[in-house]
Scaffold this motif. Structure first.
Motif, mmCIF file in Angstrom:
data_model
loop_
_atom_site.group_PDB
_atom_site.id
_atom_site.type_symbol
_atom_site.label_atom_id
_atom_site.label_comp_id
_atom_site.label_asym_id
_atom_site.label_seq_id
_atom_site.Cartn_x
_atom_site.Cartn_y
_atom_site.Cartn_z
ATOM 1 N N VAL A 112 0.867 -1.180 0.000
ATOM 2 C CA VAL A 112 0.000 0.000 0.000
ATOM 3 C C VAL A 112 0.898 1.222 0.000
ATOM 4 O O VAL A 112 1.860 1.288 0.770
ATOM 5 C CB VAL A 112 -0.906 0.053 1.257
ATOM 6 C CG1 VAL A 112 -1.820 1.267 1.207
ATOM 7 C CG2 VAL A 112 -1.720 -1.205 1.399
ATOM 8 N N LEU A 113 0.574 2.184 -0.872
ATOM 9 C CA LEU A 113 1.316 3.436 -0.915
ATOM 10 C C LEU A 113 0.345 4.606 -0.846
ATOM 11 O O LEU A 113 -0.688 4.593 -1.518
ATOM 12 C CB LEU A 113 2.113 3.567 -2.216
ATOM 13 C CG LEU A 113 3.221 2.567 -2.431
ATOM 14 C CD1 LEU A 113 2.801 1.530 -3.440
ATOM 15 C CD2 LEU A 113 4.457 3.281 -2.891
ATOM 16 N N LEU A 114 0.681 5.605 -0.064
ATOM 17 C CA LEU A 114 -0.036 6.869 -0.044
ATOM 18 C C LEU A 114 0.827 7.871 -0.785
ATOM 19 O O LEU A 114 1.990 8.076 -0.432
ATOM 20 C CB LEU A 114 -0.263 7.358 1.400
ATOM 21 C CG LEU A 114 -0.709 8.817 1.552
ATOM 22 C CD1 LEU A 114 -2.070 9.068 0.892
ATOM 23 C CD2 LEU A 114 -0.726 9.205 3.030
ATOM 24 N N VAL A 115 0.251 8.483 -1.803
ATOM 25 C CA VAL A 115 0.948 9.501 -2.578
ATOM 26 C C VAL A 115 0.275 10.843 -2.274
ATOM 27 O O VAL A 115 -0.947 10.967 -2.351
ATOM 28 C CB VAL A 115 0.879 9.192 -4.089
ATOM 29 C CG1 VAL A 115 1.579 10.279 -4.903
ATOM 30 C CG2 VAL A 115 1.491 7.825 -4.374
ATOM 31 N N GLY A 116 1.067 11.837 -1.940
ATOM 32 C CA GLY A 116 0.527 13.155 -1.648
ATOM 33 C C GLY A 116 0.107 13.881 -2.914
ATOM 34 O O GLY A 116 0.442 13.475 -4.029
ATOM 35 N N LYS A 117 -0.603 14.965 -2.740
ATOM 36 C CA LYS A 117 -1.021 15.770 -3.885
ATOM 37 C C LYS A 117 0.174 16.316 -4.659
ATOM 38 O O LYS A 117 0.062 16.619 -5.839
ATOM 39 C CB LYS A 117 -1.915 16.927 -3.430
ATOM 40 C CG LYS A 117 -3.321 16.492 -3.085
ATOM 41 C CD LYS A 117 -4.195 17.698 -2.799
ATOM 42 C CE LYS A 117 -5.631 17.286 -2.570
ATOM 43 N NZ LYS A 117 -6.508 18.445 -2.337
ATOM 44 N N ASP A 118 1.317 16.428 -3.993
ATOM 45 C CA ASP A 118 2.524 16.921 -4.653
ATOM 46 C C ASP A 118 3.237 15.842 -5.459
ATOM 47 O O ASP A 118 4.216 16.115 -6.144
ATOM 48 C CB ASP A 118 3.487 17.530 -3.635
ATOM 49 C CG ASP A 118 4.013 16.513 -2.627
ATOM 50 O OD1 ASP A 118 3.575 15.338 -2.648
ATOM 51 O OD2 ASP A 118 4.853 16.905 -1.799
ATOM 52 N N GLY A 119 2.763 14.611 -5.379
ATOM 53 C CA GLY A 119 3.361 13.515 -6.128
ATOM 54 C C GLY A 119 4.360 12.704 -5.334
ATOM 55 O O GLY A 119 4.901 11.729 -5.847
ATOM 56 N N GLY A 120 4.604 13.065 -4.095
ATOM 57 C CA GLY A 120 5.567 12.334 -3.278
ATOM 58 C C GLY A 120 4.927 11.185 -2.532
ATOM 59 O O GLY A 120 3.789 11.277 -2.080
#
Length: 151
Positions: A112-120
């Motif tokens: 599982v990965l959470l990606v921020g709105k900034d793409g990180g």
């Protein structure tokens, strides 16, 4: 620098800016069917989501994977919280399809990965992430703090 090197370089800090290169409309008003989508194997980046959504990518070796089912049950039960935080859940349960993001992120098995709105990449786990942990991680982000103040 190739994508895999950027992932390795930035994962320690939880940042993958530009590596995923992140159009989603509707923000918190997204319908439940817009919150959960299959991740197309040919999709190589998430640029259309950058600054619009916080993708949660859920990978597994098959839809019957117990951790995948546990994660998806928890996420579906928290759809209001997902929508409020502009989260879109992208799933890939077919490693034989050789998905481009799966390969670029060096995913094996359940991840599982959470990606921020900034793409990180802000969070990565090989175990299901409790929605409370997911939400508290997001709610601590400066951009989310601004969103909550502005609402």
């Amino acid at each position: 620098m190739e994508l895999r090197q950027r992932i390795t370089r930035f994962m320690g800090r939880g940042i993958l800016a530009a590596a995923l290169g992140l159009s989603l409309t509707g923000g918190a008003a997204m319908a439940a069917d817009e919150l959960f989508r299959p991740l197309a194997p040919e999709r190589a980046e998430l640029g259309d989501l950058q600054w619009q959504a916080r993708p949660v990518l859920v990978f597994a070796d098959g839809p019957e994977d117990q951790r995948f089912r546990q994660q998806m049950t928890a996420l579906r039960a928290s759809s209001d919280g997902l929508a409020a935080r502009d989260i879109v859940v992208l799933t890939d349960t077919d490693p034989s399809a050789k998905g481009r993001l799966r390969a670029a992120l060096a995913v094996e098995g359940f991840t599982v990965l959470l990606v921020g709105k900034d793409g990180g990449v802000k969070l990565r786990s090989d175990e299901p992430i409790a929605t409370d942990d997911l939400f508290s991680t997001i709610d601590a982000m400066p951009m989310r703090q601004r969103e909550m103040r502005d609402d």
